[in-house]
Motif scaffolding. Sequence first.
Motif, PDB file in Angstrom:
ATOM      1  N   SER A 108      20.137 -78.594 -60.365  1.00 19.74           N
ATOM      2  CA  SER A 108      21.570 -78.445 -60.088  1.00 19.74           C
ATOM      3  C   SER A 108      22.250 -77.328 -60.851  1.00 19.74           C
ATOM      4  O   SER A 108      23.469 -77.129 -60.691  1.00 19.74           O
ATOM      5  CB  SER A 108      22.284 -79.766 -60.383  1.00 19.74           C
ATOM      6  N   GLY A 109      21.517 -76.567 -61.681  1.00 22.55           N
ATOM      7  CA  GLY A 109      22.164 -75.491 -62.422  1.00 22.55           C
ATOM      8  C   GLY A 109      23.340 -76.023 -63.221  1.00 22.55           C
ATOM      9  O   GLY A 109      23.237 -77.032 -63.927  1.00 22.55           O
ATOM     10  N   ASP A 110      24.493 -75.372 -63.110  1.00 21.10           N
ATOM     11  CA  ASP A 110      25.719 -75.834 -63.767  1.00 21.10           C
ATOM     12  C   ASP A 110      26.629 -76.596 -62.806  1.00 21.10           C
ATOM     13  O   ASP A 110      27.723 -77.015 -63.198  1.00 21.10           O
ATOM     14  CB  ASP A 110      26.500 -74.644 -64.341  1.00 21.10           C
ATOM     15  N   HIS A 111      26.218 -76.731 -61.565  1.00 21.16           N
ATOM     16  CA  HIS A 111      27.085 -77.331 -60.558  1.00 21.16           C
ATOM     17  C   HIS A 111      27.323 -78.814 -60.807  1.00 21.16           C
ATOM     18  O   HIS A 111      28.458 -79.305 -60.689  1.00 21.16           O
ATOM     19  CB  HIS A 111      26.457 -77.132 -59.174  1.00 21.16           C
ATOM     20  N   LEU A 112      26.273 -79.519 -61.155  1.00 21.39           N
ATOM     21  CA  LEU A 112      26.351 -80.965 -61.339  1.00 21.39           C
ATOM     22  C   LEU A 112      25.684 -81.303 -62.662  1.00 21.39           C
ATOM     23  O   LEU A 112      24.467 -81.213 -62.797  1.00 21.39           O
ATOM     24  CB  LEU A 112      25.656 -81.681 -60.175  1.00 21.39           C
ATOM     25  N   LEU A 113      26.505 -81.671 -63.662  1.00 21.72           N
ATOM     26  CA  LEU A 113      26.034 -81.974 -65.003  1.00 21.72           C
ATOM     27  C   LEU A 113      26.359 -83.433 -65.320  1.00 21.72           C
ATOM     28  O   LEU A 113      27.347 -83.973 -64.823  1.00 21.72           O
ATOM     29  CB  LEU A 113      26.702 -81.041 -66.024  1.00 21.72           C
ATOM     30  N   PRO A 114      25.550 -84.085 -66.162  1.00 28.98           N
ATOM     31  CA  PRO A 114      25.693 -85.538 -66.320  1.00 28.98           C
ATOM     32  C   PRO A 114      26.938 -86.004 -67.067  1.00 28.98           C
ATOM     33  O   PRO A 114      27.450 -87.088 -66.801  1.00 28.98           O
ATOM     34  CB  PRO A 114      24.425 -85.936 -67.078  1.00 28.98           C
ATOM     35  N   GLU A 115      27.448 -85.192 -68.012  1.00 32.60           N
ATOM     36  CA  GLU A 115      28.530 -85.670 -68.870  1.00 32.60           C
ATOM     37  C   GLU A 115      29.701 -84.709 -69.000  1.00 32.60           C
ATOM     38  O   GLU A 115      30.736 -85.080 -69.566  1.00 32.60           O
ATOM     39  CB  GLU A 115      27.982 -85.977 -70.275  1.00 32.60           C
ATOM     40  N   ILE A 116      29.574 -83.493 -68.548  1.00 30.58           N
ATOM     41  CA  ILE A 116      30.638 -82.510 -68.671  1.00 30.58           C
ATOM     42  C   ILE A 116      30.903 -81.872 -67.309  1.00 30.58           C
ATOM     43  O   ILE A 116      30.088 -81.991 -66.382  1.00 30.58           O
ATOM     44  CB  ILE A 116      30.295 -81.413 -69.710  1.00 30.58           C
ATOM     45  N   THR A 117      32.036 -81.212 -67.197  1.00 31.50           N
ATOM     46  CA  THR A 117      32.382 -80.509 -65.960  1.00 31.50           C
ATOM     47  C   THR A 117      32.211 -79.003 -66.182  1.00 31.50           C
ATOM     48  O   THR A 117      32.567 -78.488 -67.248  1.00 31.50           O
ATOM     49  CB  THR A 117      33.826 -80.798 -65.543  1.00 31.50           C
ATOM     50  N   PRO A 118      31.675 -78.287 -65.225  1.00 33.51           N
ATOM     51  CA  PRO A 118      31.524 -76.837 -65.397  1.00 33.51           C
ATOM     52  C   PRO A 118      32.875 -76.136 -65.348  1.00 33.51           C
ATOM     53  O   PRO A 118      33.841 -76.640 -64.771  1.00 33.51           O
ATOM     54  CB  PRO A 118      30.659 -76.430 -64.206  1.00 33.51           C
ATOM     55  N   HIS A 119      32.919 -74.972 -65.968  1.00 32.10           N
ATOM     56  CA  HIS A 119      34.123 -74.131 -65.898  1.00 32.10           C
ATOM     57  C   HIS A 119      34.311 -73.644 -64.469  1.00 32.10           C
ATOM     58  O   HIS A 119      33.387 -73.110 -63.857  1.00 32.10           O
ATOM     59  CB  HIS A 119      33.982 -72.939 -66.840  1.00 32.10           C
ATOM     60  N   ILE A 120      35.514 -73.836 -63.939  1.00 31.54           N
ATOM     61  CA  ILE A 120      35.869 -73.298 -62.630  1.00 31.54           C
ATOM     62  C   ILE A 120      37.049 -72.358 -62.838  1.00 31.54           C
ATOM     63  O   ILE A 120      38.185 -72.797 -63.046  1.00 31.54           O
ATOM     64  CB  ILE A 120      36.251 -74.405 -61.621  1.00 31.54           C
ATOM     65  N   GLY A 121      36.779 -71.070 -62.852  1.00 31.53           N
ATOM     66  CA  GLY A 121      37.822 -70.067 -63.021  1.00 31.53           C
ATOM     67  C   GLY A 121      37.876 -69.156 -61.816  1.00 31.53           C
ATOM     68  O   GLY A 121      37.256 -69.423 -60.782  1.00 31.53           O
ATOM     69  N   LEU A 122      38.598 -68.059 -61.948  1.00 29.50           N
ATOM     70  CA  LEU A 122      38.685 -67.106 -60.848  1.00 29.50           C
ATOM     71  C   LEU A 122      37.399 -66.296 -60.761  1.00 29.50           C
ATOM     72  O   LEU A 122      36.723 -66.065 -61.756  1.00 29.50           O
ATOM     73  CB  LEU A 122      39.878 -66.173 -61.045  1.00 29.50           C
ATOM     74  N   TYR A 123      37.054 -65.864 -59.548  1.00 25.36           N
ATOM     75  CA  TYR A 123      35.944 -64.932 -59.370  1.00 25.36           C
ATOM     76  C   TYR A 123      36.477 -63.552 -59.706  1.00 25.36           C
ATOM     77  O   TYR A 123      37.264 -62.966 -58.948  1.00 25.36           O
ATOM     78  CB  TYR A 123      35.441 -64.943 -57.929  1.00 25.36           C
ATOM     79  N   GLU A 124      36.074 -63.010 -60.854  1.00 25.92           N
ATOM     80  CA  GLU A 124      36.634 -61.740 -61.327  1.00 25.92           C
ATOM     81  C   GLU A 124      35.946 -60.545 -60.671  1.00 25.92           C
ATOM     82  O   GLU A 124      34.729 -60.425 -60.707  1.00 25.92           O
ATOM     83  CB  GLU A 124      36.496 -61.636 -62.845  1.00 25.92           C
ATOM     84  N   ASP A 125      36.736 -59.674 -60.082  1.00 26.03           N
ATOM     85  CA  ASP A 125      36.224 -58.440 -59.492  1.00 26.03           C
ATOM     86  C   ASP A 125      37.341 -57.401 -59.534  1.00 26.03           C
ATOM     87  O   ASP A 125      38.326 -57.501 -58.803  1.00 26.03           O
ATOM     88  CB  ASP A 125      35.784 -58.673 -58.044  1.00 26.03           C
ATOM     89  N   PRO A 126      37.219 -56.395 -60.397  1.00 27.91           N
ATOM     90  CA  PRO A 126      38.272 -55.381 -60.513  1.00 27.91           C
ATOM     91  C   PRO A 126      38.552 -54.629 -59.214  1.00 27.91           C
ATOM     92  O   PRO A 126      39.638 -54.070 -59.045  1.00 27.91           O
ATOM     93  CB  PRO A 126      37.712 -54.418 -61.574  1.00 27.91           C
ATOM     94  N   ASP A 127      37.587 -54.610 -58.300  1.00 28.80           N
ATOM     95  CA  ASP A 127      37.743 -53.802 -57.088  1.00 28.80           C
ATOM     96  C   ASP A 127      37.980 -54.636 -55.831  1.00 28.80           C
ATOM     97  O   ASP A 127      37.906 -54.112 -54.726  1.00 28.80           O
ATOM     98  CB  ASP A 127      36.493 -52.929 -56.896  1.00 28.80           C
ATOM     99  N   ASP A 128      38.259 -55.930 -55.994  1.00 26.48           N
ATOM    100  CA  ASP A 128      38.445 -56.792 -54.828  1.00 26.48           C
ATOM    101  C   ASP A 128      39.688 -57.644 -55.042  1.00 26.48           C
ATOM    102  O   ASP A 128      39.745 -58.452 -55.971  1.00 26.48           O
ATOM    103  CB  ASP A 128      37.216 -57.673 -54.620  1.00 26.48           C
ATOM    104  N   ALA A 129      40.678 -57.480 -54.193  1.00 24.63           N
ATOM    105  CA  ALA A 129      41.933 -58.212 -54.328  1.00 24.63           C
ATOM    106  C   ALA A 129      41.969 -59.469 -53.460  1.00 24.63           C
ATOM    107  O   ALA A 129      43.021 -60.089 -53.301  1.00 24.63           O
ATOM    108  CB  ALA A 129      43.107 -57.297 -53.959  1.00 24.63           C
ATOM    109  N   THR A 130      40.825 -59.862 -52.884  1.00 22.97           N
ATOM    110  CA  THR A 130      40.781 -61.064 -52.049  1.00 22.97           C
ATOM    111  C   THR A 130      41.223 -62.284 -52.845  1.00 22.97           C
ATOM    112  O   THR A 130      40.780 -62.493 -53.978  1.00 22.97           O
ATOM    113  CB  THR A 130      39.356 -61.304 -51.524  1.00 22.97           C
TER     114      THR A 130
END
Length: 345
Positions: A203-225
């Motif tokens: 599950s990588g960092d997507h599904l962890l047993p006791e903590i929640t993964p960081h969910i922030g913005l997808y940073e891209d200096p050249d993409d304003a989407t």
Amino acid sequence: MAETFDHGGGIRSVRVPIPDNPLGHTLVYVVDTDRGPVLIDTGWDDPGAWSVLAEGLRACGTDVSGIHGVVITHHHPDHHGLSGKVREASGAWIAMHAADTAIVRRTRETRADRWFTYMAAKLTAAGAPEEHIAPLRDPAPRAGLPGFSPALPDREIVPGELLDLPGRRLRAIWTPGHTPGHVCLHLEEEHPSRLPGHGRLFSGDHLLPEITPHIGLYEDPDDATVTDPLGDYLDSLERVGRLAPAEVLPAHQHVFTDGPSRVRELLAHHEERLAGLLGLLAAPLTPWQLAERMEWNRPWEQIPYGSRNIAVSEAEAHLRRLVKLGRAEAVPGSDPVTYVAVDRA
């Protein structure tokens, strides 16, 4: 000394340390295939971590030079950091989802000054105080930054498809949220202990047993989407929950069962957090002000400089979700932009 564990069915793991990080370690999985062992993630690029990985692989009955391939769940340095060294030592291929490969390519090609300018502008727009932004405008820390050039993958992980691992059935499940190209990997084979459920899930960092993964913005200096990382994450959680794996093998902490129950806990957690943020937004707040008032693992005054940037990014991701749901809105004419809850009465 390297800590390893045999999970049965030709799957072992090595606990690779992350220097100066409360997470402690990354679980690097060693998957036996008919063409030799394949790694799922590799750990942080640090001499101590490299030594532990090499020692752990020997304890697992192989060697760095014998690695056939490397499958990366996402581009973060505690997962992808040592991939280049593994490839140099073994000739192994490296596979990653295209969205995260694009980030790796951009990281390699973008000058540090561009990132500093971008981050200063982002934090200014978020309402950060001048004393927090000032170091980003000071050329002194830039000169001391170590070079960071993550390995460019040479294979693409295609969502829904089986990876080219002879003798194994490992299917890629696209789970954006933590990063835009995060993948979980579903081992479609009976559990060696015959636990009830459908195979095993890396599950990588997507599904962890006791903590929640960081969910922030997808940073891209050249993409304003305008993206919605939290919405992506919640959708991905539900998709993984429906797989109902017998066992979940995450990249941090420990292996666990009953993935669907953990998915339900995380969905409830984020709904509660969004509701709590609406209470904070009874009066207009900038993203920085919201981050200051959110609940973290320590008081805001004790959060280090870099972690505050991560916290503000997480606050912004939650704001975007609330705006998309019609539960909050930007205050017209505010500069920096403030947000307020929408009265649904």
